[in-house]
Every structure is written in structure tokens, then in C-alpha cells.
Design an enzyme around this catalytic site. Structure first.
Site, PDB file in Angstrom:
ATOM      1  N   ALA A 142       0.772  -1.242   0.000  1.00 33.14           N
ATOM      2  CA  ALA A 142       0.000   0.000   0.000  1.00 33.14           C
ATOM      3  C   ALA A 142       0.809   1.302   0.000  1.00 33.14           C
ATOM      4  O   ALA A 142       0.333   2.314  -0.501  1.00 33.14           O
ATOM      5  CB  ALA A 142      -0.950   0.008   1.184  1.00 33.14           C
ATOM      6  N   PRO A 144       3.143   4.416  -0.890  1.00 31.68           N
ATOM      7  CA  PRO A 144       2.955   5.501   0.080  1.00 31.68           C
ATOM      8  C   PRO A 144       1.491   5.874   0.339  1.00 31.68           C
ATOM      9  O   PRO A 144       1.220   6.776   1.137  1.00 31.68           O
ATOM     10  CB  PRO A 144       3.685   6.677  -0.587  1.00 31.68           C
ATOM     11  CG  PRO A 144       3.533   6.430  -2.048  1.00 31.68           C
ATOM     12  CD  PRO A 144       3.560   4.935  -2.215  1.00 31.68           C
ATOM     13  N   SER A 146      -1.017   6.405  -2.247  1.00 37.12           N
ATOM     14  CA  SER A 146      -1.759   7.123  -3.301  1.00 37.12           C
ATOM     15  C   SER A 146      -3.009   6.342  -3.704  1.00 37.12           C
ATOM     16  O   SER A 146      -4.101   6.907  -3.810  1.00 37.12           O
ATOM     17  CB  SER A 146      -0.863   7.358  -4.520  1.00 37.12           C
ATOM     18  OG  SER A 146      -0.232   6.158  -4.905  1.00 37.12           O
ATOM     19  N   LYS A 147      -2.839   5.020  -3.876  1.00 29.81           N
ATOM     20  CA  LYS A 147      -3.976   4.221  -4.351  1.00 29.81           C
ATOM     21  C   LYS A 147      -4.931   3.888  -3.201  1.00 29.81           C
ATOM     22  O   LYS A 147      -6.124   3.759  -3.422  1.00 29.81           O
ATOM     23  CB  LYS A 147      -3.463   2.960  -5.053  1.00 29.81           C
ATOM     24  CG  LYS A 147      -2.645   3.350  -6.289  1.00 29.81           C
ATOM     25  CD  LYS A 147      -1.823   2.226  -6.834  1.00 29.81           C
ATOM     26  CE  LYS A 147      -0.829   2.717  -7.870  1.00 29.81           C
ATOM     27  NZ  LYS A 147       0.436   3.199  -7.291  1.00 29.81           N
ATOM     28  N   CYS A 266       4.765  -0.645 -12.432  1.00 29.65           N
ATOM     29  CA  CYS A 266       5.182   0.538 -13.182  1.00 29.65           C
ATOM     30  C   CYS A 266       6.434   0.182 -13.994  1.00 29.65           C
ATOM     31  O   CYS A 266       7.402   0.928 -14.008  1.00 29.65           O
ATOM     32  CB  CYS A 266       5.406   1.730 -12.265  1.00 29.65           C
ATOM     33  SG  CYS A 266       6.546   1.422 -10.923  1.00 29.65           S
TER      34      CYS A 266
END
Lengths: 340, 160
Positions: A142, A144, A146-147, A266
Site C-alpha cells: 500500500a 505511500p 496514493s492508491k 510501473c
């Protein structure tokens, strides 16, 4: 858009990218854009403010905004600001100057949690997963946050999110971002992801939605993190691929029947993407289906062949996001449903 | 009261103490969600649908770092709401609110005390236009600031 000086990419990396992007122009566009800083993008925290109100506030600072995706009004690109004529101002063009370094993170609105600074492509996994109110959601890697904060906002702080992170340092960042964004439906756990999933399986704890935004070699983040060029190597891609397969496999078993899971990275490396997707489809053949989904960006289908490796035809349903297609970072996403 | 390793779920008398406190201090009548305590005085608000049994089951298999977010600190039976605490309870806060002007808002968000006679005493909610900016402590001539460093505006006068 000015090109920056970036570290020299390793020859093997150059060779692999050439294999992925077989058309000359496409390849040139790729190498051109990865030398350019990514755009400043933010996501409005709709738990605290509406996109309309935040737009008014940010425009009152002279910030010039753009709204790239019409079905997602909470997503803004900050193009720059109106020139003020100050001495140290850097002009982008006659009518636009650059934000000062760190300015985006120092505004009152950011400090109050009204928006989250998030790269456009990093917003895609939650758009794909589409968490809903009252659902149970697992965010396996999880930090930092953002999601997780994006999911919390979509779920309107209902249901439950388990946000897991193994590193204590990264967990603190996660906790601080969840707090700033006012995410009240989340429990933060600290455990190695594969073990956590096994434990959930043993205790029969199941989820409606799971995000496995896996640790990866980061080839897609060259624009924001050129140091990736220096760290890149094939061995880590191979060991990451093993870890990713185990993470996804264990996580899949935590899905309710009918539940959905998004796997994202990514990176462009097929070993970390299509190979993982192919593995999971083989592993759970009659329990899993790979499903199509819509994204607000141009995507390319997953590969069915990489070197000697041949992948299932259905792997095409996964999506590759290249930086030159949308002026974003690079990403990869695949979505599955548990059917048995 | 139920205790998981580092989190205590507040129920009965302990929950009532918090609710009474925010009612007396800020006129807050309606309050939803689970209250949890970490350490002696840090209060957290969790609004997810895991109940006590679920949390206990979860604790058996993993370390729970936290549930929900920091709502505020209990000091001498009085609540000092965090920025998020004040924002979440925005529509319920009815009293002990101090409205700041533009300049005061800047000073406040830089982490400085504000020299201002409010006629109030004790914890007060700081407000700038529609924005809730956490809690201050009013005494006769000033308001003490509790904005954490990580949430402060840059103070250019110090940087020079």
C-alpha cells in the site's frame, strides 16, 4: 518541454526496449519523452472538497489547470502558473511559468488534505479496480498510499480497507498520507504480503476487491526517477518476477467468488507483467478469468510472445501504458475475476 | 473496553467520556464511528465495517499498526481535535469557533501562536472561511498553536 540530461541507459535495457517498440518512430518518441520531466498531476480528495471548489482555490493562486480525463473531473494537471514578473521565475512560454520546486506540496490546500499529488498513470489501477461503497478491499503493497487514499475516496469511507506494508519507514508515510486525506475506513497492517495472504486464507478472510500493485523494476518511472537507469539489471527483474507471481497467487486465494483483483506494475519488463499474468491464468485455470476494462488513456494489448516465451492469447486483455502515448509514466495493468 | 495489542476500543463509560467532552466543548451532538485509543491519550476514529471480533481475528494473523485516523488528544478530560478531527466533525461543531482573517490564517498555518483576545478559554476550533484548521488553546491574550510541523505552511521570514 525541455529535455533533461539523464544517466546513460544500459545497453541491454536499450536492446529490450527496442524489442518492445518495433517501429522506429515509436521508439524515437519513447526515448524523447523519457528525457522530459512528467507533468504535475493531482487528484482531488473528494472526501474533503469538490473538484469545482478546489479548482477555484488553486486558480486564485494563478495556477493554470488542465482536466485531462472528462469522466474523472477529480483529476487535474497543473500546467504551471501565470507569470508574475519576479526575478527568479522560470518561464515555460510567454503566458506560463513553472511552479517553484516543491510548490505543489506546500500549498494550504495540500497541507489540509484537499488533494494528493499523484502521477496520472498511478491513478489507473484504482480506476480499473473500481472499488465501491461498502466493499471489503485489500491493498497488499500500500505505501505511500496514493492508491489507498484513492480507493478510500471512491468508497466514501465505507466498507473496509486493509492497507498492508512491510517496511516500517514506508508504513509511516502511508499512515501520514491516510491521515492527511481523512481516510477513516482503513486498517494498516505490517506483514510480508505473501504471508499475510496465506494467513487470510487460513482464517477464511475474503475480499471483494484486491489490488496487487507489486514491487517492480520501475522501468516506467524513468521520467520522475532517472536513477532507475543506474539501478536497472536483469537479475532483479528475474527475482522480482518470482516474488510477483507468489504475491498474485496468494492474493488471488483471498478473493470472494465473484471478487476482482487488479495486478499492476510501473515497469515494461514482460517477465514482471505478461509472464506473471500467464502464470496466474495457468495456476488457477478453472477458477479465474481475465477481464477487460476501460481506462481513460491510450493502451496497448499485453504481449503474447517475449523471446522464446509464448503466453496465452487471453493475456492480450492486459494493458500496457507507454509514456509516449499519453504523456504519462509507463504502467502495466491486468484485471481478473474469481469465478470458483 | 477491549484491548488489541496496541489499540484499545473505547466502549461504554470511556466512549461516553469522549462524546460528553466534545459535546460540552464544541456542541457536537451526533457522532458515528468506532473510537480507539493508542497510548494514554491519542484517540483514533475508525469508520470501516470491521467490528471488534473482526479486529481480534485480524490481530491473530498480523500486526495492526493502526485503524482509522488520529482524531485528537485527550488532555485533562478535554479533547484537542486534530485538523482531520475538526474537518470530519465540521458540520456538527456549533461553538467555540474562532474565525481567522487572511493574515491570521497564514500565521496560524505557519505554526505560530496568534495574539488575539477571543473572550474564550480552553480548546477552540480554528476556522478560515470554509476551511477548518484544527484546534488551538485560547487564553486571555493569545491562541496557542498545535499545527504539527509536517502540516505547516513555509515561513519565508525564518528562511531568510
Amino acid at each position: 518541454m525541455k529535455e533533461r540530461k539523464i544517466p546513460e541507459p544500459k545497453p541491454l535495457f536499450v536492446e529490450r526496449i527496442k524489442k518492445l517498440l518495433t517501429e522506429k518512430e515509436d521508439l524515437e518518441e519513447y526515448w524523447k519523452i523519457v528525457k522530459i520531466e512528467p507533468v504535475n498531476s493531482i487528484r482531488v480528495n473528494t472526501l474533503k472538497i469538490t473538484p469545482k471548489k478546489l479548482k477555484e482555490k488553486l486558480e486564485s493562486y494563478g495556477w493554470v489547470l488542465n482536466f485531462p480525463w472528462k469522466d474523472h473531473p477529480e483529476i487535474f494537471v497543473v500546467l504551471g502558473k501565470n507569470p508574475t514578473g519576479k526575478e527568479n521565475e522560470i518561464l515555460i512560454n510567454e503566458s506560463l511559468s513553472k511552479l517553484e520546486p516543491g510548490e505543489l506540496g506546500r500549498s494550504l490546500e495540500h497541507l489540509l488534505g484537499y488533494y494528493y499529488i499523484q502521477e496520472l498513470s498511478s491513478m489507473l489501477p484504482i480506476i480499473a479496480l473500481d472499488p465501491k461503497e461498502k466493499e471489503s478491499h485489500l491493498d497488499l503493497c500500500a505505501s505511500p498510499g496514493s492508491k489507498t487514499t484513492q480507493a478510500g475516496a471512491k468508497m466514501k469511507n465505507t466498507g473496509n480497507i486493509i492497507a498492508n506494508e512491510i517496511s516500517m519507514g514506508r508504513m509511516r508515510i502511508l499512515a501520514s498520507n491516510l491521515e492527511r486525506c481523512g481516510i477513516t475506513n482503513t486498517i494498516i497492517t505490517k506483514k510480508e504480503g505473501r504471508d499475510l495472504c496465506k494467513n487470510f486464507e487460513n482464517e477464511n478472510i475474503k475480499f471483494d476487491k484486491i489490488l496487487v500493485d507489486a514491487p517492480c523494476s520501475g522501468e516506467g518511472t524513468l521520467r520522475s526517477s532517472p536513477k532507475t537507469y543506474l539501478m536497472w539489471n536483469l537479475n532483479s527483474i528475474k527475482s522480482l518476477s518470482k516474488l510477483q507471481k507468489q504475491l498474485l497467487k496468494n492474493a488471488f486465494l483471498n478473493l470472494k467468488i465473484g471478487g476482482e483483483i487488479v495486478y499492476s506494475t510501473c515497469t515494461h519488463a514482460p517477465e514482471e507483467n505478461e509472464e506473471v499474468v500467464n502464470f496466474i491464468l495457468n495456476e488457477f485455470e478453472d477458477q479465474i478469468e481475465i477481464i477487460d476494462f476501460k481506462l481513460p488513456v491510450k493502451t496497448r494489448p499485453g504481449l503474447t510472445k517475449w523471446g522464446e516465451k509464448i503466453f496465452k492469447e487471453k493475456v492480450k486483455l492486459s494493458k500496457r501504458v507507454y509514456p509516449q502515448d499519453n504523456n504519462t509514466e509507463g504502467f502495466f495493468l491486468a484485471k481478473f475475476r474469481r469465478i470458483k | 473496553m477491549t484491548t488489541i495489542e496496541n489499540i484499545k476500543i473505547l466502549k461504554g463509560k470511556e466512549r461516553k467520556e469522549i462524546l460528553d467532552s466534545i459535546k460540552t466543548q464544541f456542541g457536537i451532538e451526533k457522532f458515528n464511528g468506532t473510537l480507539l485509543q493508542r497510548g494514554k491519550e491519542r484517540i483514533f476514529l475508525y469508520e470501516g465495517n470491521f467490528d471488534e471480533e473482526d479486529l481480534k481475528k485480524l490481530e491473530k494473523i498480523t500486526f495492526i499498526e493502526r485503524a482509522g485516523i488520529y482524531l485528537g488528544k485527550l488532555e485533562d478530560h478535554k479533547m484537542r481535535l486534530s485538523i482531520e478531527g475538526s474537518q470530519i466533525l465540521k458540520n456538527e461543531i456549533k461553538k467555540n469557533i474562532v474565525e481567522l482573517d487572511d493574515q491570521e490564517k497564514e500565521i496560524w498555518m505557519m505554526g505560530h501562536e496568534i495574539l488575539k483576545k477571543t473572550g474564550l478559554n480552553g480548546f477552540i476550533i480554528m476556522k478560515y472561511k470554509e476551511d477548518l484548521l484544527g484546534t488551538g488553546k485560547a487564553s486571555e491574550e493569545k491562541i496557542t498553536n498545535f499545527i504539527p510541523k509536517s502540516r505547516r505552511l513555509r515561513d519565508r521570514s525564518i528562511e531568510k
